[in-house]
Scaffold this motif. Sequence first.
Motif, PDB file in Angstrom:
ATOM      1  N   VAL A  79       0.828  -1.208   0.000  1.00  0.00           N
ATOM      2  CA  VAL A  79       0.000   0.000   0.000  1.00  0.00           C
ATOM      3  C   VAL A  79       0.862   1.258   0.000  1.00  0.00           C
ATOM      4  O   VAL A  79       0.555   2.239  -0.691  1.00  0.00           O
ATOM      5  CB  VAL A  79      -0.954  -0.015   1.212  1.00  0.00           C
ATOM      6  CG1 VAL A  79      -1.628   1.340   1.397  1.00  0.00           C
ATOM      7  CG2 VAL A  79      -1.999  -1.111   1.033  1.00  0.00           C
ATOM      8  N   GLU A  80       1.962   1.216   0.743  1.00  0.00           N
ATOM      9  CA  GLU A  80       2.794   2.414   0.881  1.00  0.00           C
ATOM     10  C   GLU A  80       3.765   2.592  -0.278  1.00  0.00           C
ATOM     11  O   GLU A  80       4.022   3.737  -0.706  1.00  0.00           O
ATOM     12  CB  GLU A  80       3.565   2.371   2.204  1.00  0.00           C
ATOM     13  CG  GLU A  80       2.667   2.442   3.437  1.00  0.00           C
ATOM     14  CD  GLU A  80       3.457   2.349   4.729  1.00  0.00           C
ATOM     15  OE1 GLU A  80       4.693   2.109   4.654  1.00  0.00           O
ATOM     16  OE2 GLU A  80       2.863   2.503   5.812  1.00  0.00           O
ATOM     17  N   ASP A  81       4.334   1.485  -0.790  1.00  0.00           N
ATOM     18  CA  ASP A  81       5.423   1.600  -1.766  1.00  0.00           C
ATOM     19  C   ASP A  81       5.199   0.806  -3.040  1.00  0.00           C
ATOM     20  O   ASP A  81       6.114   0.701  -3.867  1.00  0.00           O
ATOM     21  CB  ASP A  81       6.745   1.135  -1.124  1.00  0.00           C
ATOM     22  CG  ASP A  81       7.078   1.900   0.140  1.00  0.00           C
ATOM     23  OD1 ASP A  81       6.922   3.129   0.135  1.00  0.00           O
ATOM     24  OD2 ASP A  81       7.489   1.264   1.128  1.00  0.00           O
ATOM     25  N   GLY A  82       4.026   0.210  -3.227  1.00  0.00           N
ATOM     26  CA  GLY A  82       3.810  -0.681  -4.357  1.00  0.00           C
ATOM     27  C   GLY A  82       4.091  -0.057  -5.710  1.00  0.00           C
ATOM     28  O   GLY A  82       4.607  -0.721  -6.615  1.00  0.00           O
ATOM     29  N   THR A  83       3.764   1.212  -5.873  1.00  0.00           N
ATOM     30  CA  THR A  83       4.001   1.865  -7.167  1.00  0.00           C
ATOM     31  C   THR A  83       5.482   1.973  -7.484  1.00  0.00           C
ATOM     32  O   THR A  83       5.851   2.141  -8.653  1.00  0.00           O
ATOM     33  CB  THR A  83       3.370   3.264  -7.184  1.00  0.00           C
ATOM     34  OG1 THR A  83       3.887   4.033  -6.091  1.00  0.00           O
ATOM     35  CG2 THR A  83       1.853   3.175  -7.071  1.00  0.00           C
ATOM     36  N   GLU A  84       6.341   1.897  -6.473  1.00  0.00           N
ATOM     37  CA  GLU A  84       7.784   2.011  -6.666  1.00  0.00           C
ATOM     38  C   GLU A  84       8.467   0.660  -6.803  1.00  0.00           C
ATOM     39  O   GLU A  84       9.677   0.594  -7.030  1.00  0.00           O
ATOM     40  CB  GLU A  84       8.412   2.785  -5.486  1.00  0.00           C
ATOM     41  CG  GLU A  84       7.813   4.160  -5.240  1.00  0.00           C
ATOM     42  CD  GLU A  84       7.965   5.060  -6.457  1.00  0.00           C
ATOM     43  OE1 GLU A  84       9.034   5.008  -7.106  1.00  0.00           O
ATOM     44  OE2 GLU A  84       7.023   5.818  -6.757  1.00  0.00           O
ATOM     45  N   PHE A  85       7.713  -0.417  -6.655  1.00  0.00           N
ATOM     46  CA  PHE A  85       8.320  -1.743  -6.750  1.00  0.00           C
ATOM     47  C   PHE A  85       8.886  -1.976  -8.143  1.00  0.00           C
ATOM     48  O   PHE A  85       8.312  -1.531  -9.148  1.00  0.00           O
ATOM     49  CB  PHE A  85       7.273  -2.832  -6.477  1.00  0.00           C
ATOM     50  CG  PHE A  85       6.900  -3.014  -5.033  1.00  0.00           C
ATOM     51  CD1 PHE A  85       7.603  -2.379  -4.022  1.00  0.00           C
ATOM     52  CD2 PHE A  85       5.834  -3.833  -4.679  1.00  0.00           C
ATOM     53  CE1 PHE A  85       7.256  -2.555  -2.689  1.00  0.00           C
ATOM     54  CE2 PHE A  85       5.481  -4.027  -3.358  1.00  0.00           C
ATOM     55  CZ  PHE A  85       6.194  -3.378  -2.357  1.00  0.00           C
ATOM     56  N   SER A  86       9.984  -2.723  -8.199  1.00  0.00           N
ATOM     57  CA  SER A  86      10.454  -3.250  -9.472  1.00  0.00           C
ATOM     58  C   SER A  86       9.533  -4.399  -9.867  1.00  0.00           C
ATOM     59  O   SER A  86       8.786  -4.921  -9.031  1.00  0.00           O
ATOM     60  CB  SER A  86      11.890  -3.754  -9.336  1.00  0.00           C
ATOM     61  OG  SER A  86      11.926  -4.902  -8.500  1.00  0.00           O
ATOM     62  N   LEU A 116      -2.320  -4.764  -6.944  1.00  0.00           N
ATOM     63  CA  LEU A 116      -0.913  -5.038  -7.235  1.00  0.00           C
ATOM     64  C   LEU A 116      -0.754  -5.796  -8.541  1.00  0.00           C
ATOM     65  O   LEU A 116       0.229  -5.608  -9.263  1.00  0.00           O
ATOM     66  CB  LEU A 116      -0.282  -5.821  -6.077  1.00  0.00           C
ATOM     67  CG  LEU A 116       1.223  -6.061  -6.167  1.00  0.00           C
ATOM     68  CD1 LEU A 116       1.981  -4.737  -6.259  1.00  0.00           C
ATOM     69  CD2 LEU A 116       1.721  -6.882  -4.973  1.00  0.00           C
ATOM     70  N   ALA A 117      -1.709  -6.651  -8.878  1.00  0.00           N
ATOM     71  CA  ALA A 117      -1.639  -7.395 -10.142  1.00  0.00           C
ATOM     72  C   ALA A 117      -1.683  -6.435 -11.328  1.00  0.00           C
ATOM     73  O   ALA A 117      -0.927  -6.598 -12.303  1.00  0.00           O
ATOM     74  CB  ALA A 117      -2.772  -8.402 -10.218  1.00  0.00           C
ATOM     75  N   ALA A 118      -2.536  -5.426 -11.258  1.00  0.00           N
ATOM     76  CA  ALA A 118      -2.617  -4.440 -12.340  1.00  0.00           C
ATOM     77  C   ALA A 118      -1.331  -3.625 -12.429  1.00  0.00           C
ATOM     78  O   ALA A 118      -0.851  -3.314 -13.533  1.00  0.00           O
ATOM     79  CB  ALA A 118      -3.817  -3.520 -12.125  1.00  0.00           C
ATOM     80  N   LEU A 119      -0.777  -3.280 -11.268  1.00  0.00           N
ATOM     81  CA  LEU A 119       0.492  -2.545 -11.263  1.00  0.00           C
ATOM     82  C   LEU A 119       1.597  -3.360 -11.942  1.00  0.00           C
ATOM     83  O   LEU A 119       2.381  -2.823 -12.734  1.00  0.00           O
ATOM     84  CB  LEU A 119       0.900  -2.212  -9.827  1.00  0.00           C
ATOM     85  CG  LEU A 119       0.250  -1.000  -9.164  1.00  0.00           C
ATOM     86  CD1 LEU A 119       0.705  -0.885  -7.709  1.00  0.00           C
ATOM     87  CD2 LEU A 119       0.593   0.278  -9.926  1.00  0.00           C
ATOM     88  N   LEU A 120       1.661  -4.653 -11.616  1.00  0.00           N
ATOM     89  CA  LEU A 120       2.697  -5.491 -12.216  1.00  0.00           C
ATOM     90  C   LEU A 120       2.482  -5.608 -13.728  1.00  0.00           C
ATOM     91  O   LEU A 120       3.453  -5.609 -14.501  1.00  0.00           O
ATOM     92  CB  LEU A 120       2.693  -6.875 -11.572  1.00  0.00           C
ATOM     93  CG  LEU A 120       3.705  -7.875 -12.151  1.00  0.00           C
ATOM     94  CD1 LEU A 120       5.122  -7.325 -12.075  1.00  0.00           C
ATOM     95  CD2 LEU A 120       3.607  -9.216 -11.432  1.00  0.00           C
ATOM     96  N   MET A 121       1.238  -5.711 -14.147  1.00  0.00           N
ATOM     97  CA  MET A 121       0.958  -5.804 -15.582  1.00  0.00           C
ATOM     98  C   MET A 121       1.480  -4.573 -16.314  1.00  0.00           C
ATOM     99  O   MET A 121       2.065  -4.682 -17.405  1.00  0.00           O
ATOM    100  CB  MET A 121      -0.550  -5.954 -15.792  1.00  0.00           C
ATOM    101  CG  MET A 121      -0.943  -6.266 -17.224  1.00  0.00           C
ATOM    102  SD  MET A 121      -0.405  -7.900 -17.759  1.00  0.00           S
ATOM    103  CE  MET A 121       0.441  -7.499 -19.285  1.00  0.00           C
TER     104      MET A 121
END
Length: 476
Positions: A79-86, A116-121
């Motif tokens: 929630v806090e850092d997911g957008t910054e994940f590799s 998170l699945a959409a972010l990874l996609m």
Amino acid sequence: MSTLTLLILLLPIHTAILCQLCGTPVPARGPVAFFLRALLRSMEGTRPDPHALIALRLARQHDLSREGQILRLLKQDVVEDGTEFSPGTAAWHILALLASCEDPHSVVVEDQRVNLAALLMEKLRTDIVHVDNGRPLTDYHQVSLAILALCKASICLPAEMIEKIFCSAVQLSIREEFTYPVDTMSIAALALRCMSFGNCNHRTPVIKSALQSVVTHILGNVRSDGTIGDLSTTGVAVQALTANQDLLPPGSWECRKSVEKLLQGISNGTFSNPLAASLAIPALENRTLLDIDTLNCSTDTDDLPSLFRKSPIAAYPRAATTTPTHPTPTPTHPTPTPTHPTHTSQTRTHRVHMARIITASTASSTGYISVNYTVMDAVNNNFTQWLILNVPLGSSALDILKEAERISPERFRLDYLQTPWGVVITGINGLYPNMFTTQWYFITGQNHQINDLEEFTPSDGDTILAIFTHRLIPNK
């Protein structure tokens, strides 16, 4: 030497006690259970690690409280850092969520929600755009992880996209004259398996050829001693080959030899960090990353013996930190009255038992010490049982065994003979050694063998471990 290395030196792992792990649903419980406890202990005070949670969830014994704590912290990270994940980090978090029966499409912490699945996609799409320029933005290891995680999250990429990625990977290898490391090929093999034979059904000639090629390259890295690549990559390679057994030529790989090598590595302290450990544990449990979405979390039991569970007071659980449900007697010095072996049939329970019996509410009483006594069946893999005893200072190891029987005779029944050469243990909990094949083996928490139970006197906080095991060298 790291904490994990020190802890896993507690493992009395011998090749002779191993059963056939590959193709067998339940492995030798003793070494795996101790490795899990060592992994948990090594994580105290560190940042939550999705690799470690995946390993703990793919294990067959659980510390549900600790796993729940790790899961909550990982969700907070998302929630806090997911957008910054590799892509790789996002993939590992998705796999950890799935292994915990959580939905990666909706990670909720308080009033915040992340898909998170959409972010990874989206991150994978960015990588694929760069593939047109000859290589991904990150690397093919992370791309393979992303494909695997999305597949397990029921997102089936178009077959054309998968073909494009793996054809590009092959071209890059040929053009720059290098071979991908074993861990990358193993993740790729798992991803392709999932996309073609698992959650998705992409069995185009190109994808089937890519999967066979990756498996063949992994086999090419199998050494005569069972190591695949090096020891740190053997765990994930075992997973990849196990998942693709139908693609292996007969006799091309001895799974048992690779698993034995992993267990030897544990005994030698080679896996001295959680990441290396997390890759080995699923292989030791005869599971793979492809199993993460098949787990039934509602049926999990809190059955990992607590010898190394986190305690806010001390490194080992103490009687002083727990108030017994029922009054317990003040410990007295065990009475050294010999008993004799009986001949009742051995009871097979087919499950792990855990006994936590506190003999007094004040472990710090003057003149008494606290000792952890653990009994493990490493031949039939039927039980691991333990209790904490408060006994008078100067008590021998034999006194500990007798006191355990006095407190809980149904779990720690002791049979022994007094001979001119000392005491001989003939049975514990109904398990009787065969003079040619099996034995009771005693060690301390410092991995020192106890040769004379009457002479050895444990210290406060010490551990005595009794293991029913195969003899290393059978008597003639």
